[in-house]
Design an enzyme around this catalytic site. Structure first.
Site, PDB file in Angstrom:
ATOM      1  CB  ALA A 153      -0.914  -0.016   1.216  1.00  0.00           C
ATOM      2  CB  CYS A 154       2.122   3.240   2.217  1.00  0.00           C
ATOM      3  SG  CYS A 154       2.737   4.876   2.289  1.00  0.00           S
ATOM      4  CB  ILE A 155       6.989   1.255  -0.161  1.00  0.00           C
ATOM      5  CG1 ILE A 155       8.371   0.676   0.072  1.00  0.00           C
ATOM      6  CG2 ILE A 155       6.975   2.038  -1.446  1.00  0.00           C
ATOM      7  CD1 ILE A 155       8.743  -0.421  -0.927  1.00  0.00           C
ATOM      8  CG  LEU A 156       9.415   6.125   4.395  1.00  0.00           C
ATOM      9  CD1 LEU A 156       9.210   7.456   3.667  1.00  0.00           C
ATOM     10  CD2 LEU A 156       9.138   6.336   5.878  1.00  0.00           C
ATOM     11  CB  THR A 157      14.020   3.998   2.256  1.00  0.00           C
ATOM     12  OG1 THR A 157      13.707   2.847   1.484  1.00  0.00           O
ATOM     13  CG2 THR A 157      15.370   3.815   2.907  1.00  0.00           C
ATOM     14  CD  GLN A 162      14.650   8.468   0.808  1.00  0.00           C
ATOM     15  OE1 GLN A 162      14.987   9.326  -0.005  1.00  0.00           O
ATOM     16  NE2 GLN A 162      13.501   8.524   1.459  1.00  0.00           N
ATOM     17  N   GLY A 165      20.080   1.096  -1.599  1.00  0.00           N
ATOM     18  CA  GLY A 165      19.566  -0.221  -1.991  1.00  0.00           C
ATOM     19  C   GLY A 165      18.510  -0.794  -1.055  1.00  0.00           C
ATOM     20  CE1 TYR A 166      19.815  -1.226   4.459  1.00  0.00           C
ATOM     21  CE2 TYR A 166      20.351   1.070   4.031  1.00  0.00           C
ATOM     22  CZ  TYR A 166      20.652  -0.135   4.624  1.00  0.00           C
ATOM     23  OH  TYR A 166      21.793  -0.258   5.379  1.00  0.00           O
ATOM     24  N   GLY A 167      15.439   0.322  -0.526  1.00  0.00           N
ATOM     25  CA  GLY A 167      14.122   0.321  -1.181  1.00  0.00           C
ATOM     26  C   GLY A 167      13.940  -0.958  -1.990  1.00  0.00           C
ATOM     27  CD  GLU A 188      -3.431   1.788  -2.170  1.00  0.00           C
ATOM     28  OE1 GLU A 188      -3.396   0.851  -1.354  1.00  0.00           O
ATOM     29  OE2 GLU A 188      -3.910   2.901  -1.919  1.00  0.00           O
TER      30      GLU A 188
HETATM   31  N1  ACO Z   1      16.931   9.660  -8.062  1.00  0.00           N
HETATM   32  C1  ACO Z   1      17.096   8.804  -9.094  1.00  0.00           C
HETATM   33  N2  ACO Z   1      16.844   7.457  -9.006  1.00  0.00           N
HETATM   34  C2  ACO Z   1      16.402   7.015  -7.820  1.00  0.00           C
HETATM   35  C3  ACO Z   1      16.218   7.863  -6.687  1.00  0.00           C
HETATM   36  C4  ACO Z   1      16.516   9.233  -6.848  1.00  0.00           C
HETATM   37  N3  ACO Z   1      16.394  10.095  -5.819  1.00  0.00           N
HETATM   38  N4  ACO Z   1      15.793   7.116  -5.639  1.00  0.00           N
HETATM   39  C5  ACO Z   1      15.704   5.845  -6.099  1.00  0.00           C
HETATM   40  N5  ACO Z   1      16.066   5.789  -7.412  1.00  0.00           N
HETATM   41  C6  ACO Z   1      16.064   4.589  -8.278  1.00  0.00           C
HETATM   42  C7  ACO Z   1      17.465   4.137  -8.632  1.00  0.00           C
HETATM   43  O1  ACO Z   1      17.413   3.475  -9.876  1.00  0.00           O
HETATM   44  C8  ACO Z   1      17.765   3.155  -7.535  1.00  0.00           C
HETATM   45  O2  ACO Z   1      18.629   2.131  -7.906  1.00  0.00           O
HETATM   46  P1  ACO Z   1      20.235   2.391  -7.970  1.00  0.00           P
HETATM   47  O3  ACO Z   1      20.616   3.211  -6.778  1.00  0.00           O
HETATM   48  O4  ACO Z   1      20.813   1.007  -7.937  1.00  0.00           O
HETATM   49  O5  ACO Z   1      20.457   3.100  -9.265  1.00  0.00           O
HETATM   50  C9  ACO Z   1      16.394   2.512  -7.293  1.00  0.00           C
HETATM   51  O6  ACO Z   1      15.458   3.542  -7.525  1.00  0.00           O
HETATM   52  C10 ACO Z   1      16.201   1.945  -5.918  1.00  0.00           C
HETATM   53  O7  ACO Z   1      16.913   2.691  -4.977  1.00  0.00           O
HETATM   54  P2  ACO Z   1      17.024   2.232  -3.471  1.00  0.00           P
HETATM   55  O8  ACO Z   1      18.258   2.821  -2.877  1.00  0.00           O
HETATM   56  O9  ACO Z   1      16.875   0.741  -3.385  1.00  0.00           O
HETATM   57  O10 ACO Z   1      15.696   2.878  -2.850  1.00  0.00           O
HETATM   58  P3  ACO Z   1      15.542   3.794  -1.561  1.00  0.00           P
HETATM   59  O11 ACO Z   1      16.028   3.063  -0.342  1.00  0.00           O
HETATM   60  O12 ACO Z   1      16.108   5.127  -1.788  1.00  0.00           O
HETATM   61  O13 ACO Z   1      13.944   3.835  -1.421  1.00  0.00           O
HETATM   62  C11 ACO Z   1      11.815   4.824  -1.876  1.00  0.00           C
HETATM   63  C12 ACO Z   1      13.076   4.159  -2.479  1.00  0.00           C
HETATM   64  C13 ACO Z   1      11.187   3.874  -0.863  1.00  0.00           C
HETATM   65  C14 ACO Z   1      10.800   5.117  -2.965  1.00  0.00           C
HETATM   66  C15 ACO Z   1      12.303   6.145  -1.178  1.00  0.00           C
HETATM   67  O14 ACO Z   1      12.751   7.032  -2.174  1.00  0.00           O
HETATM   68  C16 ACO Z   1      11.244   6.830  -0.348  1.00  0.00           C
HETATM   69  O15 ACO Z   1      10.960   6.415   0.778  1.00  0.00           O
HETATM   70  N6  ACO Z   1      10.649   7.940  -0.872  1.00  0.00           N
HETATM   71  C17 ACO Z   1       9.669   8.731  -0.124  1.00  0.00           C
HETATM   72  C18 ACO Z   1       8.362   8.005   0.012  1.00  0.00           C
HETATM   73  C19 ACO Z   1       7.811   7.532  -1.323  1.00  0.00           C
HETATM   74  O16 ACO Z   1       7.744   8.275  -2.290  1.00  0.00           O
HETATM   75  N7  ACO Z   1       7.355   6.247  -1.340  1.00  0.00           N
HETATM   76  C20 ACO Z   1       6.761   5.613  -2.525  1.00  0.00           C
HETATM   77  C21 ACO Z   1       5.335   5.991  -2.627  1.00  0.00           C
HETATM   78  S1  ACO Z   1       4.450   4.994  -3.780  1.00  0.00           S
HETATM   79  C22 ACO Z   1       3.811   3.731  -2.812  1.00  0.00           C
HETATM   80  O17 ACO Z   1       3.851   3.842  -1.631  1.00  0.00           O
HETATM   81  C23 ACO Z   1       3.226   2.483  -3.441  1.00  0.00           C
END
Ligand code: ACO
Length: 296
Positions: A153-157, A162, A165-167, A188
């Site tokens: 539903a909702c995802i957050l690192t 951030q 690679g935790y996402g 979602e």
């Molecule tokens: N700029 C460019 N690419 C990005 C960025 C960024 N700021 N952040 C992530 N990515 C891409 C990259 O391709 C990255 O892979 P790479 O680093 O190997 O190139 C890939 O996404 C995954 O990156 P992670 O480090 O694994 O992800 P992270 O731990 O940063 O978490 C998340 C991703 C959860 C979306 C985080 O940015 C976050 O919490 N954002 C705020 C809340 C949010 O928007 N949540 C999603 C809402 S949608 C929903 O809930 C269904």
């Protein structure tokens, strides 16, 4: 399942200048509906990263920490390796903790969120351990029953973790749960910009690894779906975005391109941690009809 913010809510301005979570100081991105008086004084908020309780002053926070004995999220640990652990928390059993988690989440999420009605959700929290305990790194929520077959539903690192690679680990975990359920799943909608970037990255990496490690691109979209728990729609979109679909003799075939191979090599060099599905100890929870009634 989640409340989508309306224009009035979007117009609300950021109410804290600084949030201190455990040992980290973070600048919040958005408004979050903590009690008004907490934001009035210094604009700072102190949050215990075990109990998720919040405080107006460092003194209150430190007094609480000196007495608190909670060292991990209040649920069952489902997964542990040398790097991370995952806990499952039921919104109905741990209302306050889950509401506090949603309040933190809202500081970094603007397009949709949930605050109080946490009962219909399970929360999967990822932690890293040190001598003090299991520190929260990120989480995703999942409906106990999703009419649209959403597996997140909702995802957050948390921002301090951030881009490490935790996402992708959270996303991988959500698909490992779907595999155990024998279902496909999708996050979602709508996705945030960062959500879309992360899911696209996970989907394309998963498909590319599958094809390259099998040393064959003779695989159908349905087979990819069975192996990954990703929906055929998400797979087709990803293949199109990666320019991996070709129309040949009246049918679509999947092709590995040079760019996909180069990208795969680039990612391998990063040596990012991956979860080991063998370590997941989980059976899909079963809820009775009465447990799935969420009247207020
Ligand atoms: N700029 C460019 N690419 C990005 C960025 C960024 N700021 N952040 C992530 N990515 C891409 C990259 O391709 C990255 O892979 P790479 O680093 O190997 O190139 C890939 O996404 C995954 O990156 P992670 O480090 O694994 O992800 P992270 O731990 O940063 O978490 C998340 C991703 C959860 C979306 C985080 O940015 C976050 O919490 N954002 C705020 C809340 C949010 O928007 N949540 C999603 C809402 S949608 C929903 O809930 C269904």
């Amino acid at each position: 399942s989640m409340t989508q913010n309306n224009v009035n809510a979007l117009a609300k301005i950021r109410n804290f200048t600084k949030v201190i979570i455990g040992n980290h100081e973070i600048e919040p991105w958005y408004f979050s509906p903590y009690p008004m008086e907490y934001a009035e004084d210094t604009g700072e908020l102190f949050i215990c990263d075990f109990s998720l309780q919040y405080f107006q002053s460092r003194k209150q926070f430190e007094r609480f920490r000196s007495k608190s004995t909670l060292m991990h999220p209040p649920g069952n640990e489902l997964y542990r390796d040398d790097y991370v652990s995952f806990f499952e928390i039921d919104g109905r059993n741990q209302r306050t903790w889950c509401r506090n988690l949603c309040l933190i989440s809202k500081l970094f999420l603007d397009h949709k969120t949930l605050y109080y009605d946490v009962d219909p959700f399970l929360f999967y929290c990822m932690t890293r351990r040190d001598e003090l305990g299991h520190h929260l790194v990120g989480y995703f929520s999942k409906e106990k029953e999703s009419a649209d077959n959403y597996n997140v539903a909702c995802i957050l690192t948390l921002p301090q973790y951030q881009r490490h690679g935790y996402g992708k680990l959270l996303i991988q975990f959500s698909y490992e749960l779907s595999k155990k359920e024998g279902k496909t799943g999708s996050p979602e909608k709508p996705l945030s910009d960062l959500g879309l970037l992360s899911y696209r990255a996970y989907w394309s990496e998963t498909i590319a690894s599958l094809l390259i490690e099998r040393k064959s691109d003779e695989i159908s979209v349905d087979e990819i779906s069975q192996l990954t728990a990703m929906t055929t729609t998400d797979i087709l979109h990803t293949l199109q975005t990666m320019n991996m679909l070709r129309y040949y003799k009246g049918q679509h075939i999947i092709c590995l391109t040079d760019q996909v191979l180069q990208n795969y090599d680039r990612l391998k060099k990063k040596k990012r941690h991956k979860l080991d599905p063998e370590r997941l100890q989980w059976k899909p929870p079963v809820f009775t009809a009465a447990q799935l009634k969420f009247g207020w």
